[in-house]
Design a protein around this motif. Structure first.
Motif: not given
Lengths: 317, 94
Positions: A295-299
């Motif tokens: 989720r962090v990388l996707e954001n």
């Protein structure tokens, strides 16, 4: 990137078809990706198939060349007598044609590399030659004269993959896409691997490459992503510590029909992001709590992509 | 199109290293087994370093040793790794 003066006292201007007898055994399999859009004139294709003719004549070094032609291209162009004659008298004469229905260029690569691999042996090398470049002009001829180095480097120096580097000016759309899109996204999803890839090439989506049989077997055995196969191949090469080489093949630009519009550039950035996400999940999806990091990388990735699209809109729009 | 002439198996290649401040530069590569003492380069009046070496047909890995530091040739036609895994330059000889 401007390319260097050649340090040789005599520059290479001719193809050397015949390799030294001391070279390692193994045949080179040329795979030509026929242009998706049939060009109006045959200047570039005549120059390319001039090379293919020479390759086909040297059976000691090269396997029978393979041309991959999309059926949509065939049906669209087959109303033209010139096309039918070119296909019959040149393409089919100097290569085996793989006719296939493909959703994109990467599927054409797959359709060519797969059958060539099945014919190949453990020391062989597979050499991808994109058809939609301006080989007919003098600078394109120079590129044709250098392309043979890619598979030869693999055979002579025991490499797994050799990427052909093309110099373009800084405003070239491919360069802009790679700088603001491809590398920015790579640094987000695979920062360590991205650094290593950049040590070799500024063009991680180059369509000029050669790959060794063993590495191609690994690539074909894995999931074949529907786009940006060179990026996938380079990442897999870094993951498994393969021997990567880069070779400068010259200054070249796409034929006019292949130049990127803003829409096409945006699509390429979006495709790269999609592939990198899928690869990251493939590599990390079995780890505990992987979704938190995802989720962090996707954001971050979304912000990187939006920034890239803004920059490309300013520069290409 | 000409093929390689096996009667002339060696070709003279000019290597130029632009390191005006260096005290010593040598050429290392597969062709001298990466021996730093084998091919010292000579400084030219413009302060660049030059050496002409005869090489066989094919592709050769090399680098400059600039005051003992392995340095890539920015004008090389390619990049690869040495057997030790170091990034080095590539030169084609035809």
């Amino acid at each position: 990137m401007n390319k260097p003066e050649v340090t040789q006292s005599k520059t290479r201007t001719k193809r050397d078809k015949t390799l030294p007898t001391s070279r390692k055994t193994g045949k080179i399999h040329p795979i030509i990706i026929y242009p998706f859009v049939q060009p109006d004139d045959f200047d570039d294709l005549n120059a390319l198939y001039g090379l293919v003719e020479h390759l086909d004549a040297d059976r000691q070094t090269y396997a029978r060349p393979v041309t991959v032609m999309d059926r949509k291209t065939y049906y669209e162009a087959s109303r033209s007598r010139a096309f039918r004659e070119f296909r019959a008298k040149t393409v089919e004469r100097f290569s085996d044609v793989v006719d296939c229905w493909c959703v994109d260029t990467c599927q054409m690569w797959y359709s060519g590399l797969g059958p060539a691999f099945e014919r190949g042996a453990s020391n062989d090398v597979y050499w991808l030659i994109p058809g939609d470049f301006n080989y007919g002009v003098p600078v394109g001829q120079e590129v044709l004269n250098r392309l043979h180095d890619l598979p030869e480097i693999i055979l002579e120096l025991g490499q797994d993959v050799c990427i052909g580097e093309i110099a373009t000016d800084h405003t070239n759309s491919k360069q802009l896409i790679d700088t603001y899109g491809t590398f920015a996204l790579l640094y987000n999803w695979f920062p360590v691997e991205a650094q290593e890839i950049r040590e070799y090439t500024e063009r991680p989506r180059s369509e000029f490459f050669a790959v060794h049989h063993t590495f191609l077997r690994e690539l074909l055995a894995r999931k074949w992503y529907p786009c940006e196969q060179t990026v996938v191949m380079l990442l897999r090469a870094v993951f498994s510590r393969k021997r990567i080489s880069q070779f400068f093949v010259g200054h070249i630009s796409d034929v006019p029909g292949g130049r990127e519009s803003l829409s096409s550039a945006m699509q390429q950035v979006e495709r790269t992001e999609t592939v990198l996400k899928a690869m990251w999940r493939e590599r990390n999806g079995t780890k505990k709590n992987w979704t938190d990091q995802y989720r962090v990388l996707e954001n971050q990735s979304e912000r990187v992509r939006r920034s890239a699209l803004t920059i490309l809109a300013n520069l290409l729009g | 199109m000409s093929s390689f002439d096996y009667r002339k198996p060696l070709r003279a290649i000019n290597f130029i290293c632009n390191a005006p401040q260096a005290k010593a530069v040598s050429l290392v590569g597969d062709f001298n087994h990466w021996n730093p003492a084998s091919h010292p380069m000579k400084q030219m009046p413009d302060h660049s370093w030059l050496l002409t070496v005869e090489l066989k047909h094919g592709h050769h890995r090399y680098a400059f040793l600039v005051d003992g530091v392995l340095t890539l040739d920015p004008r090389a036609q390619g990049i690869t790794r040495s057997d030790k895994g170091e990034r080095v330059s590539l030169v084609p000889v035809s």
